[in-house]
Design a protein around this motif. Structure first.
Motif, short mmCIF file in Angstrom:
data_model
loop_
_atom_site.label_atom_id
_atom_site.label_comp_id
_atom_site.label_asym_id
_atom_site.label_seq_id
_atom_site.Cartn_x
_atom_site.Cartn_y
_atom_site.Cartn_z
N THR A 1 1.90 -7.41 4.53
CA THR A 1 1.27 -6.15 4.13
C THR A 1 2.21 -5.00 4.44
OG1 THR A 1 -0.92 -7.04 4.61
CG2 THR A 1 -0.74 -4.65 4.38
N LEU A 2 2.54 -4.25 3.41
CA LEU A 2 3.41 -3.08 3.55
C LEU A 2 2.57 -1.84 3.28
CD1 LEU A 2 6.40 -2.34 4.03
CD2 LEU A 2 6.66 -2.25 1.54
N SER A 3 2.41 -1.00 4.27
CA SER A 3 1.56 0.18 4.14
C SER A 3 2.23 1.38 4.78
CB SER A 3 0.20 -0.07 4.80
OG SER A 3 0.37 -0.19 6.21
N GLU A 4 1.57 2.52 4.69
CA GLU A 4 2.11 3.71 5.32
C GLU A 4 2.19 3.55 6.83
OE1 GLU A 4 1.30 8.57 5.40
OE2 GLU A 4 -0.07 7.20 4.36
N GLU B 1 0.82 -1.20 0.00
CA GLU B 1 0.00 0.00 0.00
C GLU B 1 0.86 1.26 0.00
OE1 GLU B 1 -2.53 -0.27 3.37
OE2 GLU B 1 -3.55 -2.10 2.68
N ALA B 2 2.04 1.18 0.62
CA ALA B 2 2.97 2.32 0.68
C ALA B 2 4.33 1.78 1.10
CB ALA B 2 2.49 3.40 1.64
N GLU B 3 5.34 2.60 1.00
CA GLU B 3 6.69 2.21 1.40
C GLU B 3 6.94 2.61 2.86
OE1 GLU B 3 8.81 0.44 -0.27
OE2 GLU B 3 7.48 0.29 -1.99
N VAL B 4 7.68 1.76 3.54
CA VAL B 4 8.08 2.05 4.93
C VAL B 4 9.18 3.10 4.91
CG1 VAL B 4 9.11 1.08 7.01
CG2 VAL B 4 7.40 -0.21 5.74
#
Length: 384
Positions: free
Chosen positions: A315-318, A281-284
């Motif tokens: 899951t990768l999100s903000e 969903e967003a980059e860390v």
């Protein structure tokens, strides 16, 4: 690598302060002793009586600045303790107490028990001996009491208080340096724990993956030699890469890439027959990427080694990165062992690592403070 300070560091710091004190204070003290000797000397033989007391006081001060007063205390007290009554009764020298005041006040640092009684005895001796002047001079009692009792006793009290305060200053310096040494030693321990954690991440992960690939190659050897050869080549490459990473770790050059670790985790899970679902969903935040890469590597090893997972959700999100698997065994969450050091590092970076087990699924999440407008969070894998 952080190294601890040597005890010599404390000694040298105190030594410099004491040498500075000696350089600044000794010349005025020598001048004052010479002036007092001139003032109190009325005959040549007075010098023979008064000079040893002044010299003993100067020697005691020099030994105090060298932090070696213990050997000079007793001889100094004997000499100056004899000079004061001789000066009072024979030479009529009201300043003959000076040496005893100096040695006695410095000697208080050597008293460990009943210091209050020792201080009271010091003041009483100066006052009582000064009052003995009344035995040879009774014409003006007030002047005798003021010159030989009140002034010497008051100055002895003042010098003793100042000496005790000065010694307390040195004690504070010593405590400060000891605290710094302990902090340096703790830094060494923390560095060793960090190194051990990183080494565990590299070696533990690689050895388990090598074990899985060799076992797979053995199964494929007779029915699919080409696939078996491919697995062995990958194993060889993995071992070579691990050797390189170990060298980088030893020279503090190791850096992990979170994206590369995610891709590596996907490949390993799929090779073990575990379905992987990755949602980006967003980059860390990049500042947390290396730490998350280390935790993800450890997590991957733990899932492969200990769980019976059939599916892993990444899951990768903000808000962060979350890893959930369905391979829970038991009713209570397992203890974090391999990740415990990493959990401390997450906390040290201002984040928080949490572990949850619910309805047959295992989830671990770590959050980091916002580097910009939003909060950056990281969800990390589990350890069993």
């Amino acid at each position: 690598m952080v190294t601890a300070r040597s005890p010599r560091y404390t000694e040298s710091t105190q030594g410099r302060l004491r040498r500075l004190n000696l350089a600044v204070s000794l010349p005025p003290l020598v001048l004052a002793a010479a002036v007092l000797l001139v003032i109190d000397t009325h005959a040549w033989w007075h010098v023979i009586i008064l000079a040893p007391g002044l010299a003993a006081g100067l020697v005691a001060f020099e030994r105090w600045t060298a932090n070696d007063l213990a050997r000079a205390v007793l001889p100094g007290l004997i000499v100056t303790g004899a000079v004061w009554p001789l000066g009072v009764l024979l030479t009529g020298s009201p300043n003959a107490y000076w040496g005893f005041c100096a040695v006695g006040s410095l000697a208080m640092r050597e008293v460990r028990r009943h210091r209050g009684l020792a201080v009271a005895g010091l003041f009483s001796y100066v006052a009582v001996v000064g009052a003995a002047r009344l035995l040879v001079e009774r014409d003006d009692v007030r002047e005798v009491l003021a010159t030989y009792v009140l002034i010497p006793t008051a100055l002895t009290v003042l010098v003793t208080v100042m000496t005790i305060v000065g010694e307390r200053f040195y004690d504070l310096i010593r405590e400060l340096e000891q605290t710094r040494e302990r902090e340096a030693e703790l830094a060494v321990v923390r560095e060793r724990v960090r190194f051990a954690s990183d080494l565990h991440d590299i070696q533990g992960h690689t050895l388990h993956v090598v074990k899985l690939k060799i076992a797979l190659a053995q199964k494929l050897l007779l029915r699919d030699a080409g696939r078996a050869e491919k697995e062995l080549r990958e194993t060889y490459a993995l071992v070579s890469d691990t050797i390189a990473q170990t060298k980088e770790l030893a020279y503090a050059q190791r850096r992990l890439n979170l994206s590369a670790e995610i891709e590596n985790a996907k490949n390993l899970f799929e090779a073990a027959g575990i379905r992987v679902r990755l949602t980006r969903e967003a980059e860390v935040d990049t500042r947390a990427g290396e730490l998350l890469g280390q935790v993800l590597r450890e997590t991957t090893t733990n899932i492969l080694r200990h769980s019976q997972a059939t599916q892993v959700q990444i899951t990768l999100s903000e808000a962060g990165i979350t890893i959930v698997n369905d391979g829970v065994a038991g009713n209570s969450p397992p203890e974090l062992r391999g990740l415990s050091a990493l959990r401390q590092r997450v906390s040290g970076d201002g984040g928080e690592l949490t572990v949850e087990q619910h309805e047959g699924r295992f989830r671990t999440a770590a959050t980091f403070p916002s580097a910009g407008a939003g909060a950056t969070a990281a969800g990390l894998g589990h350890d069993r």
